[in-house]
Scaffold this motif. Structure first.
Motif, PDB file in Angstrom:
ATOM      1  N   TYR A   1      11.895  20.605   4.922  1.00 13.71           N
ATOM      2  CA  TYR A   1      12.587  20.130   3.727  1.00 13.71           C
ATOM      3  C   TYR A   1      11.966  18.853   3.179  1.00 13.71           C
ATOM      4  CZ  TYR A   1      16.174  18.523   0.530  1.00 13.71           C
ATOM      5  OH  TYR A   1      16.829  18.085  -0.594  1.00 13.71           O
ATOM      6  N   ARG A   2      11.684  17.880   4.055  1.00 13.90           N
ATOM      7  CA  ARG A   2      11.115  16.618   3.567  1.00 13.90           C
ATOM      8  C   ARG A   2       9.728  16.853   2.964  1.00 13.90           C
ATOM      9  NH1 ARG A   2      12.852  11.585   4.322  1.00 13.90           N
ATOM     10  NH2 ARG A   2      14.099  12.060   6.170  1.00 13.90           N
ATOM     11  N   THR A   3       8.952  17.737   3.581  1.00 15.18           N
ATOM     12  CA  THR A   3       7.637  18.068   3.028  1.00 15.18           C
ATOM     13  C   THR A   3       7.775  18.667   1.637  1.00 15.18           C
ATOM     14  OG1 THR A   3       6.609  18.380   5.198  1.00 15.18           O
ATOM     15  CG2 THR A   3       5.623  19.567   3.342  1.00 15.18           C
ATOM     16  N   GLU A   4       8.707  19.594   1.480  1.00 11.22           N
ATOM     17  CA  GLU A   4       8.925  20.213   0.171  1.00 11.22           C
ATOM     18  C   GLU A   4       9.258  19.171  -0.884  1.00 11.22           C
ATOM     19  OE1 GLU A   4      12.165  23.143  -2.051  1.00 11.22           O
ATOM     20  OE2 GLU A   4      12.065  23.130   0.129  1.00 11.22           O
ATOM     21  N   ARG A   5      10.194  18.278  -0.568  1.00  8.62           N
ATOM     22  CA  ARG A   5      10.613  17.285  -1.549  1.00  8.62           C
ATOM     23  C   ARG A   5       9.445  16.380  -1.960  1.00  8.62           C
ATOM     24  NH1 ARG A   5      13.707  20.112  -2.177  1.00  8.62           N
ATOM     25  NH2 ARG A   5      12.598  19.964  -4.163  1.00  8.62           N
ATOM     26  N   LEU A   6       8.639  15.941  -0.998  1.00  9.47           N
ATOM     27  CA  LEU A   6       7.528  15.049  -1.318  1.00  9.47           C
ATOM     28  C   LEU A   6       6.440  15.766  -2.104  1.00  9.47           C
ATOM     29  CD1 LEU A   6       7.217  13.124   2.067  1.00  9.47           C
ATOM     30  CD2 LEU A   6       8.025  12.183  -0.094  1.00  9.47           C
ATOM     31  N   LEU A   7       6.097  16.986  -1.686  1.00 10.74           N
ATOM     32  CA  LEU A   7       4.979  17.687  -2.327  1.00 10.74           C
ATOM     33  C   LEU A   7       5.324  18.168  -3.728  1.00 10.74           C
ATOM     34  CD1 LEU A   7       3.413  19.798   0.570  1.00 10.74           C
ATOM     35  CD2 LEU A   7       2.697  17.579  -0.322  1.00 10.74           C
ATOM     36  N   VAL A   8       6.510  18.707  -3.908  1.00  9.36           N
ATOM     37  CA  VAL A   8       6.883  19.236  -5.226  1.00  9.36           C
ATOM     38  C   VAL A   8       6.933  18.114  -6.264  1.00  9.36           C
ATOM     39  CG1 VAL A   8       8.718  20.381  -6.528  1.00  9.36           C
ATOM     40  CG2 VAL A   8       8.071  21.242  -4.277  1.00  9.36           C
ATOM     41  N   ALA A   9       7.344  16.913  -5.824  1.00  6.85           N
ATOM     42  CA  ALA A   9       7.400  15.762  -6.739  1.00  6.85           C
ATOM     43  C   ALA A   9       6.055  15.035  -6.844  1.00  6.85           C
ATOM     44  CB  ALA A   9       8.469  14.778  -6.265  1.00  6.85           C
ATOM     45  N   GLY A  10       5.097  15.380  -5.981  1.00  4.39           N
ATOM     46  CA  GLY A  10       3.846  14.628  -5.954  1.00  4.39           C
ATOM     47  C   GLY A  10       4.085  13.168  -5.624  1.00  4.39           C
ATOM     48  N   ALA A  11       5.009  12.921  -4.688  1.00  3.36           N
ATOM     49  CA  ALA A  11       5.506  11.562  -4.458  1.00  3.36           C
ATOM     50  C   ALA A  11       4.524  10.705  -3.654  1.00  3.36           C
ATOM     51  CB  ALA A  11       6.844  11.625  -3.730  1.00  3.36           C
ATOM     52  N   MET A  12       4.410   9.458  -4.070  1.00  2.00           N
ATOM     53  CA  MET A  12       3.736   8.425  -3.293  1.00  2.00           C
ATOM     54  C   MET A  12       4.804   7.505  -2.718  1.00  2.00           C
ATOM     55  SD  MET A  12       0.370   8.797  -3.567  1.00  2.00           S
ATOM     56  CE  MET A  12      -0.309   7.152  -3.307  1.00  2.00           C
ATOM     57  N   VAL A  13       4.676   7.152  -1.442  1.00  2.02           N
ATOM     58  CA  VAL A  13       5.659   6.264  -0.809  1.00  2.02           C
ATOM     59  C   VAL A  13       4.930   5.040  -0.267  1.00  2.02           C
ATOM     60  CG1 VAL A  13       7.232   8.151  -0.231  1.00  2.02           C
ATOM     61  CG2 VAL A  13       5.478   7.478   1.423  1.00  2.02           C
ATOM     62  N   ASP A  14       5.671   3.922  -0.184  1.00  2.04           N
ATOM     63  CA  ASP A  14       5.040   2.729   0.368  1.00  2.04           C
ATOM     64  C   ASP A  14       4.970   2.834   1.892  1.00  2.04           C
ATOM     65  OD1 ASP A  14       7.524   1.895   1.473  1.00  2.04           O
ATOM     66  OD2 ASP A  14       7.992   0.702  -0.295  1.00  2.04           O
ATOM     67  N   ALA A  15       4.233   1.917   2.498  1.00  2.00           N
ATOM     68  CA  ALA A  15       3.951   2.008   3.925  1.00  2.00           C
ATOM     69  C   ALA A  15       5.223   2.016   4.762  1.00  2.00           C
ATOM     70  CB  ALA A  15       3.044   0.848   4.342  1.00  2.00           C
ATOM     71  N   GLU A  16       6.186   1.167   4.382  1.00  2.00           N
ATOM     72  CA  GLU A  16       7.423   1.081   5.168  1.00  2.00           C
ATOM     73  C   GLU A  16       8.194   2.403   5.124  1.00  2.00           C
ATOM     74  OE1 GLU A  16       6.080  -1.460   3.602  1.00  2.00           O
ATOM     75  OE2 GLU A  16       5.890  -2.751   5.361  1.00  2.00           O
ATOM     76  N   GLN A  17       8.264   3.028   3.947  1.00  2.00           N
ATOM     77  CA  GLN A  17       8.948   4.313   3.852  1.00  2.00           C
ATOM     78  C   GLN A  17       8.172   5.392   4.604  1.00  2.00           C
ATOM     79  OE1 GLN A  17       9.827   5.645  -0.141  1.00  2.00           O
ATOM     80  NE2 GLN A  17      10.849   7.500   0.555  1.00  2.00           N
ATOM     81  N   ALA A  18       6.848   5.348   4.496  1.00  2.00           N
ATOM     82  CA  ALA A  18       6.024   6.317   5.224  1.00  2.00           C
ATOM     83  C   ALA A  18       6.277   6.232   6.728  1.00  2.00           C
ATOM     84  CB  ALA A  18       4.550   6.077   4.920  1.00  2.00           C
ATOM     85  N   HIS A  19       6.449   5.025   7.211  1.00  2.00           N
ATOM     86  CA  HIS A  19       6.739   4.832   8.634  1.00  2.00           C
ATOM     87  C   HIS A  19       8.144   5.318   8.973  1.00  2.00           C
ATOM     88  CE1 HIS A  19       7.663   2.111  12.225  1.00  2.00           C
ATOM     89  NE2 HIS A  19       6.738   2.958  12.638  1.00  2.00           N
TER      90      HIS A  19
ATOM     91  N   TYR B   1       0.817  -1.215   0.000  1.00  2.00           N
ATOM     92  CA  TYR B   1       0.000   0.000   0.000  1.00  2.00           C
ATOM     93  C   TYR B   1       0.850   1.264   0.000  1.00  2.00           C
ATOM     94  CZ  TYR B   1      -3.281  -3.621   1.190  1.00  2.00           C
ATOM     95  OH  TYR B   1      -4.018  -4.780   1.159  1.00  2.00           O
ATOM     96  N   LYS B   2       0.312   2.298  -0.644  1.00  2.00           N
ATOM     97  CA  LYS B   2       1.055   3.553  -0.778  1.00  2.00           C
ATOM     98  C   LYS B   2       0.229   4.725  -0.260  1.00  2.00           C
ATOM     99  CE  LYS B   2       4.287   2.353  -4.443  1.00  2.00           C
ATOM    100  NZ  LYS B   2       4.997   2.873  -5.627  1.00  2.00           N
ATOM    101  N   ILE B   3       0.960   5.764   0.132  1.00  2.00           N
ATOM    102  CA  ILE B   3       0.342   6.975   0.658  1.00  2.00           C
ATOM    103  C   ILE B   3       1.141   8.178   0.161  1.00  2.00           C
ATOM    104  CG2 ILE B   3       1.713   6.858   2.807  1.00  2.00           C
ATOM    105  CD1 ILE B   3      -0.725   8.072   4.266  1.00  2.00           C
ATOM    106  N   GLY B   4       0.469   9.295  -0.019  1.00  2.00           N
ATOM    107  CA  GLY B   4       1.180  10.504  -0.414  1.00  2.00           C
ATOM    108  C   GLY B   4       0.245  11.543  -0.996  1.00  2.00           C
ATOM    109  N   LEU B   5       0.731  12.762  -1.014  1.00  2.00           N
ATOM    110  CA  LEU B   5      -0.012  13.858  -1.622  1.00  2.00           C
ATOM    111  C   LEU B   5       0.509  14.018  -3.055  1.00  2.00           C
ATOM    112  CD1 LEU B   5      -0.345  14.291   1.497  1.00  2.00           C
ATOM    113  CD2 LEU B   5      -0.653  16.705   0.995  1.00  2.00           C
ATOM    114  N   ASN B   6      -0.128  13.310  -3.970  1.00  2.00           N
ATOM    115  CA  ASN B   6       0.341  13.273  -5.365  1.00  2.00           C
ATOM    116  C   ASN B   6      -0.369  14.299  -6.243  1.00  2.00           C
ATOM    117  OD1 ASN B   6      -2.091  11.861  -5.174  1.00  2.00           O
ATOM    118  ND2 ASN B   6      -1.603  10.520  -6.891  1.00  2.00           N
ATOM    119  N   GLU B   7      -0.837  15.387  -5.621  1.00  2.00           N
ATOM    120  CA  GLU B   7      -1.619  16.380  -6.359  1.00  2.00           C
ATOM    121  C   GLU B   7      -0.886  16.910  -7.588  1.00  2.00           C
ATOM    122  OE1 GLU B   7      -3.845  16.174  -2.543  1.00  2.00           O
ATOM    123  OE2 GLU B   7      -1.772  15.924  -3.193  1.00  2.00           O
TER     124      GLU B   7
END
Length: 252
Positions: free
Chosen positions: A151-169, A123-129
């Motif tokens: 910084y981590r928020t910027e990197r995830l949001l600008v890329a619209g990244a989805m991460v798997d559960a383990e990475q999210a944790h 399963y994946k989670i992320g703000l991929n807008e």
């Protein structure tokens, strides 16, 4: 559209039940807000927000949103912001029981809960807008920065990244992992442990800790930037969203 289940210790589970993927249309969004606001008055000392096994929520119902005019789109986003505000200001602790995939709007909702338990595995989670042509408004970026840092928020949001559960944790986007069958159980156990604490001290400390979130989200009536609506109707965004809907139709 919603199922309300009662657990020991005055824990109310609000389960999204809008098949097939709990897509967030204005009806589901408003029902969720009403249920969250009403739960404490109905005796809830804690709230679990859950979805179907394998799919927490697929995010905003894009086909439905594309059918709305400018006023209708504005009404939807104001309702969505009001839902987030209801979670931010809930007088009782809330846990997102992320029972599967949680892209975009599903992930956003989880940011406003006190704690997040996610199903591990595929399963994946992320703000991929950004991937679907939408920008992420500042108040939502603030809610994510509050959890992950700037910084981590910027990197995830600008890329619209989805991460798997383990990475999210690993990065702190979710607090705990469990098997898909045990996500709700773990969420209720976390709340049950919290409720064993002296309630006045716990709730007052929680109120202080969440004051920054409430300062931004306590009143959502003017929180939506009109420019966000303009962006939604821009040629680039409409083109990407229409292509997305076409791909979804091709799968069925």
């Amino acid at each position: 559209m919603l199922d309300i289940l009662l657990h020991d210790g005055d824990i109310h589970e609000i389960r999204m039940a809008r098949g097939p993927v709990n897509a967030l249309d204005i009806g589901l969004v408003e029902a969720l807000r009403e249920a969250i606001v009403g739960a404490p008055a109905n005796g809830a000392r804690g709230i679990v927000l859950s979805g179907a096994q394998g799919m927490f929520s697929a995010g905003v119902d894009v086909p439905a949103l594309l059918q709305r005019d400018r006023a209708g789109v504005r009404d939807f986003w104001n309702a969505f912001f009001a839902l987030c505000g209801a979670l931010a200001t809930s007088p009782v602790p809330t846990v997102a029981a992320i029972t599967g995939h949680s892209p975009a709007g599903g992930a956003v909702i989880s940011l406003f809960c006190d704690y997040r338990v996610m199903a591990h595995g595929v399963y994946k989670i992320g703000l991929n807008e950004v991937q679907v042509g939408l920008s992420v408004p500042e108040p939502i970026q603030f809610a994510m920065r509050r959890i992950l840092g700037g910084y981590r928020t910027e990197r995830l949001l600008v890329a619209g990244a989805m991460v798997d559960a383990e990475q999210a944790h690993a990065i702190g986007l979710v607090d705990e992992l469990a098997t898909v069958e045990q996500v709700v159980t773990r969420a209720t156990l976390w709340l049950a442990d919290l409720m064993k604490l002296p309630p006045k001290a716990m709730l007052r400390t929680r109120e202080i800790a969440r004051a920054d979130l409430v300062a931004v989200w306590g009143d959502t009536s003017n929180l939506l930037d009109p420019g966000f609506i303009d962006d939604f109707f821009a040629e680039e965004t409409q083109g990407v969203l229409l292509a997305l809907v076409a791909r979804l139709k091709a799968k069925h």
